[in-house]
Design a protein around this motif. Structure first.
Motif, PDB file in Angstrom:
ATOM      1  N   LYS A 336       7.619  10.715   3.561  1.00  0.00           N
ATOM      2  CA  LYS A 336       6.508  10.763   2.986  1.00  0.00           C
ATOM      3  C   LYS A 336       5.104  10.958   3.780  1.00  0.00           C
ATOM      4  CE  LYS A 336       6.154   8.627  -0.671  1.00  0.00           C
ATOM      5  NZ  LYS A 336       6.029   9.041  -2.095  1.00  0.00           N
ATOM      6  N   THR A 337       5.315  10.241   5.202  1.00  0.00           N
ATOM      7  CA  THR A 337       4.241  10.244   6.359  1.00  0.00           C
ATOM      8  C   THR A 337       4.758  10.072   7.528  1.00  0.00           C
ATOM      9  OG1 THR A 337       2.190   9.126   6.417  1.00  0.00           O
ATOM     10  CG2 THR A 337       4.099   7.696   5.785  1.00  0.00           C
ATOM     11  N   SER A 338       3.631  10.267   8.510  1.00  0.00           N
ATOM     12  CA  SER A 338       4.061   9.972   9.698  1.00  0.00           C
ATOM     13  C   SER A 338       3.084   8.890  10.404  1.00  0.00           C
ATOM     14  CB  SER A 338       3.909  11.235  10.746  1.00  0.00           C
ATOM     15  OG  SER A 338       2.771  11.686  10.766  1.00  0.00           O
ATOM     16  N   ASP A 339       2.414   8.283   9.499  1.00  0.00           N
ATOM     17  CA  ASP A 339       1.228   7.175  10.024  1.00  0.00           C
ATOM     18  C   ASP A 339       2.084   6.024  10.084  1.00  0.00           C
ATOM     19  OD1 ASP A 339      -0.527   5.275   9.508  1.00  0.00           O
ATOM     20  OD2 ASP A 339      -1.968   6.534   8.712  1.00  0.00           O
ATOM     21  N   THR A 340       2.024   5.507  11.277  1.00  0.00           N
ATOM     22  CA  THR A 340       2.642   4.332  11.692  1.00  0.00           C
ATOM     23  C   THR A 340       2.236   3.194  10.886  1.00  0.00           C
ATOM     24  OG1 THR A 340       1.042   4.017  13.658  1.00  0.00           O
ATOM     25  CG2 THR A 340       3.387   5.071  13.805  1.00  0.00           C
ATOM     26  N   LYS A 341       0.940   2.950  10.552  1.00  0.00           N
ATOM     27  CA  LYS A 341       0.435   1.893   9.835  1.00  0.00           C
ATOM     28  C   LYS A 341       0.946   1.925   8.378  1.00  0.00           C
ATOM     29  CE  LYS A 341      -4.049   1.162  11.932  1.00  0.00           C
ATOM     30  NZ  LYS A 341      -3.785   2.000  13.323  1.00  0.00           N
ATOM     31  N   GLU A 342       1.085   3.144   7.629  1.00  0.00           N
ATOM     32  CA  GLU A 342       1.788   3.412   6.515  1.00  0.00           C
ATOM     33  C   GLU A 342       3.371   2.979   6.415  1.00  0.00           C
ATOM     34  OE1 GLU A 342       1.560   4.397   2.784  1.00  0.00           O
ATOM     35  OE2 GLU A 342       0.123   2.986   3.529  1.00  0.00           O
ATOM     36  N   ILE A 343       3.993   3.444   7.570  1.00  0.00           N
ATOM     37  CA  ILE A 343       5.446   3.004   7.751  1.00  0.00           C
ATOM     38  C   ILE A 343       5.381   1.519   8.127  1.00  0.00           C
ATOM     39  CG2 ILE A 343       7.324   3.406   9.359  1.00  0.00           C
ATOM     40  CD1 ILE A 343       6.221   6.325   9.557  1.00  0.00           C
ATOM     41  N   GLN A 344       4.697   0.959   8.951  1.00  0.00           N
ATOM     42  CA  GLN A 344       4.858  -0.581   9.054  1.00  0.00           C
ATOM     43  C   GLN A 344       4.659  -1.292   7.520  1.00  0.00           C
ATOM     44  OE1 GLN A 344       5.153  -2.662  12.145  1.00  0.00           O
ATOM     45  NE2 GLN A 344       6.087  -3.309  10.014  1.00  0.00           N
ATOM     46  N   ARG A 345       3.664  -0.732   6.825  1.00  0.00           N
ATOM     47  CA  ARG A 345       3.424  -1.232   5.437  1.00  0.00           C
ATOM     48  C   ARG A 345       5.091  -1.302   4.471  1.00  0.00           C
ATOM     49  NH1 ARG A 345       3.738   0.393   0.676  1.00  0.00           N
ATOM     50  NH2 ARG A 345       3.660   2.663   1.242  1.00  0.00           N
ATOM     51  N   MET A 346       5.485  -0.201   4.804  1.00  0.00           N
ATOM     52  CA  MET A 346       7.047  -0.135   4.000  1.00  0.00           C
ATOM     53  C   MET A 346       7.975  -0.923   4.501  1.00  0.00           C
ATOM     54  SD  MET A 346       7.077   4.130   4.080  1.00  0.00           S
ATOM     55  CE  MET A 346       5.669   5.031   3.316  1.00  0.00           C
ATOM     56  N   PHE A 347       7.721  -1.170   5.902  1.00  0.00           N
ATOM     57  CA  PHE A 347       8.991  -2.106   6.395  1.00  0.00           C
ATOM     58  C   PHE A 347       8.669  -3.585   6.004  1.00  0.00           C
ATOM     59  CE2 PHE A 347      10.568   1.175   9.133  1.00  0.00           C
ATOM     60  CZ  PHE A 347      11.692   0.824   9.422  1.00  0.00           C
ATOM     61  N   TYR A 348       7.321  -3.697   5.771  1.00  0.00           N
ATOM     62  CA  TYR A 348       7.148  -5.131   5.158  1.00  0.00           C
ATOM     63  C   TYR A 348       7.224  -5.401   3.413  1.00  0.00           C
ATOM     64  CZ  TYR A 348       5.368  -6.676   9.635  1.00  0.00           C
ATOM     65  OH  TYR A 348       5.146  -7.125  10.900  1.00  0.00           O
ATOM     66  N   THR A 349       7.397  -4.023   3.086  1.00  0.00           N
ATOM     67  CA  THR A 349       7.570  -3.850   1.587  1.00  0.00           C
ATOM     68  C   THR A 349       9.035  -3.799   1.060  1.00  0.00           C
ATOM     69  OG1 THR A 349       5.398  -2.900   1.579  1.00  0.00           O
ATOM     70  CG2 THR A 349       6.972  -2.711  -0.563  1.00  0.00           C
ATOM     71  N   TYR A 350       9.920  -3.192   1.632  1.00  0.00           N
ATOM     72  CA  TYR A 350      11.065  -2.898   1.479  1.00  0.00           C
ATOM     73  C   TYR A 350      12.192  -3.651   2.294  1.00  0.00           C
ATOM     74  CZ  TYR A 350       9.340   0.764  -1.379  1.00  0.00           C
ATOM     75  OH  TYR A 350       8.369   1.605  -2.396  1.00  0.00           O
TER      76      TYR A 350
END
Length: 350
Positions: A336-350
């Motif tokens: 979906k993305t390589s943006d680390t802020k977005e990826i961090q959001r995913m780790f806190y979501t899933y």
């Protein structure tokens, strides 16, 4: 007359299938539950993935009393041989079946070595609230007191139950129900190997009925943003294990081999060895590789900006995901993305 005849045929077919019973599809992938040994006392050194789906189902005739069951052999492997290609094939087949009105739930028979990984992958990519239950066995089908038949029986009941709807992908063995995100194999050989340390089981199977006492609060299945329907491959993500006196060789090798992401299974709270490993991870990040700090400990939250300055390094932390599950989420995140802020959001979501 032809209409009446067709109606009678339809009613006969419905009665033959078991009126009022849920329709459960059993997808077989191999593993110990489909394994055989040289004798009835062989529980070590057996051969996994030798028994086909029809034999598995016929060994539990009681299944007909709790569901209308059909079986399909998706592939036949020992689960240590699981890979991304198998995951994509399985996920696409599961989603196709769950979209059908005549399928109420799915059971997947699977080897125990990577059940926790397959279940979490499916938890993130299945597009339905219908139950998906993954089941296995710790003893081959030929063993005295083989656990496969009762595990399969319970899994079919669970997959056909209203109680399991919307609970995400479930792992059910030894009369215990675990959430895909949280479960892990914690013993090499005992029947009660699957546990959710600290957080605990979701519930139990007793008297041919599921009993739930809690559920995961993290997003999954129908609420997930991940979609593999058009994917033929997944990004390469590798795991580097932390230990005393470690060096940077593994990090450099994975980067050279084309890794798009690296999960560092650090000691303690995901600590990084300095000066051996932290500079290697920094260099990898500057080359575009996404770094996730996890922990080899197996429990607890990896604190952001705790044992490393994650903001400064542009790293991601795994929250409570163990390294093998962090790898799965990072793979899907990178689609979906390589943006680390977005990826961090995913780790806190899933």
């Amino acid at each position: 007359m032809s209409v009446l005849f067709a109606l009678l045929v339809s009613l006969d077919a419905a009665n033959a299938r078991g009126p009022g019973l849920p329709n459960v599809m059993v997808l077989a992938t191999g593993g110990t539950i489909a394994g055989t040994g040289s004798s009835s006392t062989t529980v070590v050194g057996y051969t996994a993935a030798t028994v086909g789906i029809d034999t598995l189902l016929n060994a539990v005739p009681e299944l007909k009393t709790v569901a209308n069951v059909k079986g399909e052999q998706v592939f036949q492997i020992a689960s240590e041989n699981m890979n991304n290609d198998y995951w994509l094939k399985l996920a696409k087949r599961v989603n196709t079946l769950l979209a059908q009105d005549d399928v109420d739930g799915i059971v997947i028979t699977h080897g125990t070595d990577t059940i926790e990984e397959t279940s979490y992958f499916l938890d993130l990519v299945v597009k339905s609230k219908k139950p998906v239950v993954i089941v296995g066995a710790m003893r081959p089908s030929t063993a005295i007191s083989a656990d496969g038949p009762i595990n399969l029986f319970n899994a079919v009941i669970l997959a056909g139950s209203e109680e399991a709807v919307g609970k995400g992908v479930l792992v059910a063995l030894n009369d215990q129900i675990n959430a895909a995100r949280e479960v892990t194999k914690n013993n090499t050989s005992t029947a009660d190997t699957f546990r959710t340390p600290e957080l605990g089981f979701l519930g139990y199977m007793q008297g041919n009925k599921p009993y739930f006492y809690r559920q995961s609060t993290r997003r999954h299945t129908a609420d997930s943003e991940f979609d593999v329907s058009n994917l033929d491959t997944l990004p390469q993500v590798d795991i580097v294990y932390g230990y005393a006196n470690m060096n940077r060789v593994a990090v450099d090798a994975f980067v050279a081999a084309g890794a798009k992401g690296i999960v560092h299974a650090g000691v303690g709270d995901g600590s990084l060895a300095r000066p051996a490993v932290e500079p290697a991870l920094d260099e990898a990040r500057k080359k575009g590789v996404v770094i996730v700090r996890s922990s080899r400990v197996g429990n607890g939250i990896v604190a952001r900006n705790g044992e490393a300055k994650d903001d400064e390094h542009d790293f991601v932390v795994s929250d409570t995901l163990n390294p093998q599950k962090a790898r799965i989420l990072l793979m899907l995140a990178l689609t979906k993305t390589s943006d680390t802020k977005e990826i961090q959001r995913m780790f806190y979501t899933y």
